[in-house]
Design a protein around this motif. Structure first.
Motif, PDB file in Angstrom:
ATOM      1  N   LYS A 172      11.653  -0.007  -8.133  1.00  0.00           N
ATOM      2  CA  LYS A 172      11.567  -1.470  -8.137  1.00  0.00           C
ATOM      3  C   LYS A 172      11.971  -2.007  -6.777  1.00  0.00           C
ATOM      4  N   ARG A 173      11.340  -3.112  -6.373  1.00  0.00           N
ATOM      5  CA  ARG A 173      11.695  -3.755  -5.109  1.00  0.00           C
ATOM      6  C   ARG A 173      12.793  -4.785  -5.364  1.00  0.00           C
ATOM      7  N   ARG A 174      13.938  -4.553  -4.734  1.00  0.00           N
ATOM      8  CA  ARG A 174      15.093  -5.444  -4.863  1.00  0.00           C
ATOM      9  C   ARG A 174      15.491  -5.927  -3.477  1.00  0.00           C
ATOM     10  N   HIS A 175      15.347  -7.228  -3.220  1.00  0.00           N
ATOM     11  CA  HIS A 175      15.725  -7.817  -1.932  1.00  0.00           C
ATOM     12  C   HIS A 175      15.043  -7.090  -0.774  1.00  0.00           C
ATOM     13  N   GLY A 176      13.767  -6.750  -0.971  1.00  0.00           N
ATOM     14  CA  GLY A 176      12.986  -6.130   0.092  1.00  0.00           C
ATOM     15  C   GLY A 176      13.124  -4.634   0.213  1.00  0.00           C
ATOM     16  N   VAL A 177      13.937  -4.001  -0.659  1.00  0.00           N
ATOM     17  CA  VAL A 177      14.152  -2.557  -0.603  1.00  0.00           C
ATOM     18  C   VAL A 177      13.677  -1.937  -1.915  1.00  0.00           C
TER      19      VAL A 177
ATOM     20  N   ASP B 260       6.102  -5.749  -8.111  1.00  0.00           N
ATOM     21  CA  ASP B 260       7.284  -5.189  -7.462  1.00  0.00           C
ATOM     22  C   ASP B 260       7.692  -3.845  -8.058  1.00  0.00           C
ATOM     23  N   THR B 261       6.747  -3.129  -8.655  1.00  0.00           N
ATOM     24  CA  THR B 261       7.047  -1.840  -9.273  1.00  0.00           C
ATOM     25  C   THR B 261       6.073  -0.775  -8.777  1.00  0.00           C
ATOM     26  N   ILE B 262       6.615   0.374  -8.368  1.00  0.00           N
ATOM     27  CA  ILE B 262       5.813   1.530  -7.977  1.00  0.00           C
ATOM     28  C   ILE B 262       6.138   2.663  -8.941  1.00  0.00           C
ATOM     29  N   VAL B 263       5.115   3.324  -9.453  1.00  0.00           N
ATOM     30  CA  VAL B 263       5.277   4.461 -10.356  1.00  0.00           C
ATOM     31  C   VAL B 263       4.705   5.695  -9.662  1.00  0.00           C
ATOM     32  N   ILE B 264       5.508   6.754  -9.554  1.00  0.00           N
ATOM     33  CA  ILE B 264       5.090   7.982  -8.873  1.00  0.00           C
ATOM     34  C   ILE B 264       5.441   9.171  -9.756  1.00  0.00           C
ATOM     35  N   SER B 265       4.512  10.118  -9.880  1.00  0.00           N
ATOM     36  CA  SER B 265       4.760  11.297 -10.706  1.00  0.00           C
ATOM     37  C   SER B 265       5.013  12.520  -9.844  1.00  0.00           C
ATOM     38  N   ALA B 266       5.697  13.492 -10.447  1.00  0.00           N
ATOM     39  CA  ALA B 266       5.901  14.821  -9.867  1.00  0.00           C
ATOM     40  C   ALA B 266       5.541  15.805 -10.970  1.00  0.00           C
ATOM     41  N   PHE B 267       4.285  16.237 -11.018  1.00  0.00           N
ATOM     42  CA  PHE B 267       3.804  16.949 -12.201  1.00  0.00           C
ATOM     43  C   PHE B 267       4.393  18.347 -12.364  1.00  0.00           C
ATOM     44  N   ASN B 268       5.146  18.828 -11.366  1.00  0.00           N
ATOM     45  CA  ASN B 268       5.738  20.159 -11.456  1.00  0.00           C
ATOM     46  C   ASN B 268       7.261  20.120 -11.467  1.00  0.00           C
ATOM     47  N   ALA B 269       7.828  18.940 -11.716  1.00  0.00           N
ATOM     48  CA  ALA B 269       9.286  18.814 -11.720  1.00  0.00           C
ATOM     49  C   ALA B 269       9.890  19.573 -12.901  1.00  0.00           C
TER      50      ALA B 269
ATOM     51  N   TYR C 134       0.855  -1.183   0.000  1.00  0.00           N
ATOM     52  CA  TYR C 134       0.000   0.000   0.000  1.00  0.00           C
ATOM     53  C   TYR C 134       0.893   1.235   0.000  1.00  0.00           C
ATOM     54  N   VAL C 135       0.648   2.174  -0.913  1.00  0.00           N
ATOM     55  CA  VAL C 135       1.468   3.370  -1.053  1.00  0.00           C
ATOM     56  C   VAL C 135       0.592   4.594  -0.818  1.00  0.00           C
ATOM     57  N   LEU C 136       1.037   5.487   0.050  1.00  0.00           N
ATOM     58  CA  LEU C 136       0.338   6.732   0.343  1.00  0.00           C
ATOM     59  C   LEU C 136       1.306   7.880   0.105  1.00  0.00           C
ATOM     60  N   THR C 137       0.910   8.881  -0.695  1.00  0.00           N
ATOM     61  CA  THR C 137       1.818   9.966  -1.029  1.00  0.00           C
ATOM     62  C   THR C 137       1.515  11.214  -0.211  1.00  0.00           C
ATOM     63  N   ASN C 138       2.499  12.108  -0.166  1.00  0.00           N
ATOM     64  CA  ASN C 138       2.372  13.395   0.517  1.00  0.00           C
ATOM     65  C   ASN C 138       3.046  14.453  -0.353  1.00  0.00           C
TER      66      ASN C 138
END
Length: 277
Positions: free
Chosen positions: A165-170, A135-144, A85-89
């Motif tokens: 990407k999740r590699r060995h739990g990280v 094992d992949t999370i995609v996150i945007s920064a629309f003002n970068a 579960y991913v929650l952004t701020n």
């Protein structure tokens, strides 16, 4: 692509007052659970997982509380995939933005890791959109900050998308995606305002102001040999249909608008099938 217009059905729907609608919700594709987040009076946030019965009613089956010190942003976004579960701020650290990854182990949800963009800056709004698949999370920064391919564009804040990407739990940042070269004379803005991710295919939306109209477009990326490569750019919104909500299930994209062009009292949904040329 082919386009359809759907009319709303009253069966299987629940009418809620506007104040009762959760600020972020979605569907966990592997299990079909519906997840929502809502803020409590003490400032903490409750993440709730529910199942949908045959009558279209939600029944909570699981919930956990997220501490108030990481969920103060009203523009937060959330995504769920099985036990991640991913929650952004997006407002964290002068709006540089961040995201928090929770993982469920032995039936308990625990904070696993905080994610930030390696090249993040103030006002990037990292976390403006998020999606997770396996094992992949995609996150945007629309003002970068990004260079514009059009020399007439005066603002460098066109946006970026980051792949973790999740590699060995990280969770490790492995790739950064930039907007595709402008196929139109207008300037790309808010690249990553919305995104949809199926594991192999990634769709990223941007806006392009043009005189008195605001057009939107979809950048299509596809995973090739472990990296996401640009495939196509498709401009939309040419007939006054500006979507207010989006959802993607597998290779089908749904765009919804409560007002349909000149006929403001009639809402509509468009369905796009993502198919190879």
């Amino acid at each position: 692509s082919r386009t359809h217009v759907l009319r709303p059905s009253k069966q299987g729907s629940q009418l809620l007052p506007e104040a009762a609608l959760p600020p972020s919700f979605g569907i966990d594709e592997p299990t079909g659970r519906v997840f929502t987040t809502s803020q409590r009076a003490d400032g903490s946030t409750v993440a709730k997982l529910s199942v949908l019965d045959k009558r279209g009613r939600l029944h909570p089956v699981e919930r956990f509380v997220i501490p108030s010190d990481i969920t103060a942003d009203p523009q937060r976004r959330a995504a769920l995939w099985d036990d991640v579960y991913v929650l952004t701020n997006p407002s964290d650290n002068d709006s540089q933005g961040s995201a928090y990854v929770f993982e469920r182990r032995h039936g308990l949800w625990r904070l696993r890791q905080k994610l930030i963009a390696a090249d993040g800056n103030a006002a990037d709004h990292f976390g403006s959109a998020v999606s997770v698949h396996g094992d992949t999370i995609v996150i945007s920064a629309f003002n970068a900050d990004q260079p514009q391919s059009n020399p007439d564009c005066f603002s460098p804040d066109s946006g970026a998308v980051y792949i973790f990407k999740r590699r060995h739990g990280v969770w490790i940042e492995e790739q950064k995606l930039d907007p595709l070269p402008d196929p139109e004379p207008s300037c790309a803005t808010n690249f990553g305002d919305r995104l949809f991710f199926s594991g192999k295919v990634l769709l990223v939306m941007d806006f392009r102001p043009d005189n008195f109209e605001s057009y939107y477009g979809w950048h299509v990326f596809e995973r090739q040999f472990g990296r996401y490569e640009p495939i196509a750019y498709q401009l939309r919104g040419v007939d006054h249909f500006t979507p207010q909500s989006f959802e993607m299930q597998r290779s089908t994209l749904f765009e919804g608008n409560a007002r349909n062009g000149c006929c403001y009292e009639i809402g509509s949904v468009r369905v796009w099938d993502l198919t190879p040329d």
